[in-house]
Design an enzyme around this catalytic site. Structure first.
Site, PDB file in Angstrom:
ATOM      1  CG  ASP A   1       0.480   1.219  -6.946  1.00 39.38           C
ATOM      2  OD1 ASP A   1      -0.643   1.662  -7.200  1.00 39.38           O
ATOM      3  OD2 ASP A   1       1.520   1.825  -7.252  1.00 39.38           O
TER       4      ASP A   1
ATOM      5  CB  CYS B   1      11.767 -10.344  12.574  1.00 37.83           C
ATOM      6  SG  CYS B   1      11.577  -8.582  12.239  1.00 37.83           S
TER       7      CYS B   1
ATOM      8  CG  HIS C   1      10.546  -5.625   8.920  1.00 44.17           C
ATOM      9  ND1 HIS C   1      10.020  -6.464   9.876  1.00 44.17           N
ATOM     10  CD2 HIS C   1       9.953  -4.421   9.102  1.00 44.17           C
ATOM     11  CE1 HIS C   1       9.153  -5.784  10.622  1.00 44.17           C
ATOM     12  NE2 HIS C   1       9.099  -4.540  10.177  1.00 44.17           N
TER      13      HIS C   1
ATOM     14  CB  CYS D   1      10.015 -10.520   7.754  1.00 43.99           C
ATOM     15  SG  CYS D   1      11.324  -9.722   8.685  1.00 43.99           S
TER      16      CYS D   1
ATOM     17  CB  CYS E   1       8.007  -9.469  12.347  1.00 45.16           C
ATOM     18  SG  CYS E   1       8.195  -9.330  10.562  1.00 45.16           S
TER      19      CYS E   1
ATOM     20  CG  ASP F   1       1.520   2.502 -15.277  1.00 43.40           C
ATOM     21  OD1 ASP F   1       2.065   1.785 -16.141  1.00 43.40           O
ATOM     22  OD2 ASP F   1       2.104   3.439 -14.722  1.00 43.40           O
ATOM     23  CB  SER F   2      -2.640   3.628 -19.155  1.00 45.64           C
ATOM     24  OG  SER F   2      -2.337   4.900 -18.599  1.00 45.64           O
ATOM     25  N   GLY F   3       0.656   3.923 -18.763  1.00 43.62           N
ATOM     26  CA  GLY F   3       1.774   4.706 -19.280  1.00 43.62           C
ATOM     27  C   GLY F   3       1.439   6.183 -19.346  1.00 43.62           C
ATOM     28  N   GLY F   4       0.172   6.517 -19.238  1.00 39.12           N
ATOM     29  CA  GLY F   4      -0.256   7.909 -19.397  1.00 39.12           C
ATOM     30  C   GLY F   4       0.206   8.818 -18.268  1.00 39.12           C
ATOM     31  CG  PHE F   5       0.587   9.277 -13.414  1.00 36.19           C
ATOM     32  CD1 PHE F   5       0.005  10.493 -13.099  1.00 36.19           C
ATOM     33  CD2 PHE F   5       1.666   8.845 -12.659  1.00 36.19           C
ATOM     34  CE1 PHE F   5       0.469  11.260 -12.043  1.00 36.19           C
ATOM     35  CE2 PHE F   5       2.143   9.604 -11.606  1.00 36.19           C
ATOM     36  CZ  PHE F   5       1.541  10.810 -11.295  1.00 36.19           C
TER      37      PHE F   5
ATOM     38  CD  GLN G   1      -8.801  10.752 -14.118  1.00 36.28           C
ATOM     39  OE1 GLN G   1      -8.817  11.758 -13.403  1.00 36.28           O
ATOM     40  NE2 GLN G   1      -7.747   9.942 -14.175  1.00 36.28           N
TER      41      GLN G   1
HETATM   42 ZN   LIG Z   1      10.341  -8.434  10.318  1.00 31.03          ZN
END
Ligand SMILES: [Zn+2]
Length: 383
Positions: A232, A281, A307, A278, A276, A71-75, A170
């Site tokens: 994100d 699991c 997971h 992962c 799943c 990100d820009s760092g601004g937020f 914006q």
């Molecule tokens: Zn899982």
């Protein structure tokens, strides 16, 4: 991108301080994650750009071989700093170390992100809280357009070839201002690789369209239906550390000290999700084990984080398949049917948002299957 292919739509896990909480980068790579996020503001403070430069960029510093977004760092600056004053030149804030006034300009944000070397970098924008109204919203919108031009100029001067600059739309909650801002930024499309939706609840972003700070499965699906490609959030990894497993039937709080849940999970030998893929699991880790260890043993947090990261990635993969097969509307209906026990508990905002793109969760699916059988393609416009 320079560090490989990232398929859209995608969910990006957040590595604020150049570390995914609860997982190593080797694990992230093995889970199939191809794009993560670093926060410019935090990396600039610690370890600082001298260290990043010495390492040859943030990829090498943290040992991440896939794509990276900053990100820009601004937020963070606006939300974390004790005082921030926005001027045309940039954002003036108190240094967290010395308290001295320090200025972050669009040029400075670009050059920090050039040093970090992320594959996708964000313009510095003038952020106003989403509930702000009046002339300040319009002022911030136009300033964000002007700052985009300064970012483009600086990026052309010192940017690395592989870095893709995103603009941030914006205009607060004012549709007309959003439209003007979007038109202005699309005019710069030769210099801009994507568009983020900014200034909603956090540091949102969308063009690829990137929606910043969105992480709940239901929010992701609605945003994708409305055209967002990237999102994100720290949510899936953070909630894992608190003992919450994400599933297609809703979130499950394995750490719950609720008397009923205590009984329920203590003897629950099932895996989180039967199908799943992962690692947690796959080796048949029981919910009873996770319930017993979460908050006590770090291994339980790692197991749940794996997971949850896979849950988000798999959800995005299934959405992609459905879109490619032209079956996304039916996917949405099936998803929400499983996710909420009963259609009566569908949140109204979800129903309304999806109706705006002609997906009616409350309508019986008859029309879809009949039309389909007759070989007539389901068509948004025709509806
Ligand atoms: Zn899982």
């Amino acid at each position: 991108m320079a560090h490989g292919v990232t398929w859209l739509p995608t969910f990006m896990p957040v590595a604020t301080q150049a570390a995914i909480k609860g997982l190593t980068y080797q694990q992230m790579e093995e889970l199939g994650v191809t794009l993560i996020l670093n926060n410019t503001y935090h990396l600039n403070l610690r370890p600082g750009m001298k260290v990043i430069q010495e390492a040859g960029g943030a990829h090498k510093f943290q040992g991440w071989r896939k794509n990276l977004l900053t990100d820009s760092g601004g937020f963070q600056l606006v939300s974390l700093s004790k005082f921030t004053k926005i001027t045309e030149e940039g954002a003036l804030f108190a240094s967290p170390f010395t308290g001295e006034p320090t200025l972050l300009t669009p040029e400075e944000s670009m050059s920090i992100q050039h040093t970090i070397g992320a594959d996708i970098i964000m313009q510095l924008d003038d952020v106003v809280p989403s509930l702000t109204t009046g002339p300040r919203v319009e002022e911030a919108m136009w300033r964000s357009v002007r700052w985009l031009d300064r970012c483009i100029a600086q990026h052309k001067k010192t940017g690395q070839q592989h870095q893709n600059l995103f603009a941030i739309i914006q205009g607060g909650l004012n549709e007309e201002l959003r439209r003007i801002c979007l038109n202005e930024m699309v005019k710069r499309k030769d210099s801009v690789a994507g568009y983020a939706i900014g200034g909603l609840s956090g540091g949102e972003a969308k063009g690829p369209r990137y929606s910043m700070g969105i992480g709940f499965a239901e929010d992701l699906l609605v945003c994708i239906a409305l055209g967002v490609d990237m999102a994100d959030c720290v949510f899936p990894t953070r909630t894992a550390r608190f003992g919450v497993a994400l599933t297609r039937k809703g979130a499950v709080n394995l750490h719950s000290r609720n008397a009923l849940d205590l009984k329920k999970y203590r003897y629950d030998m099932d895996v989180i999700e039967e199908d799943c893929p992962c690692p947690t699991c796959r080796v048949k880790t029981s919910k009873a084990f996770l319930h017993h260890n979460i908050g006590i043993e770090t291994a339980a947090a790692h197991a749940l984080t794996q997971h949850n990261v896979v849950f988000q990635a798999r959800l995005m993969g299934d959405v992609r398949d459905a879109i490619l097969k032209d079956e996304f509307p039916i996917f949405l209906k099936n998803f929400f049917k499983t996710y909420y026990d009963d259609f009566k508990s569908y949140p109204r905002w979800i129903v309304n948002a999806l109706r705006s793109v002609s997906v009616d969760l409350l309508e019986e699916d008859l029309s879809y299957s009949i039309l389909d059988e007759e070989g007539v393609k389901w068509d948004r416009a025709a509806k």
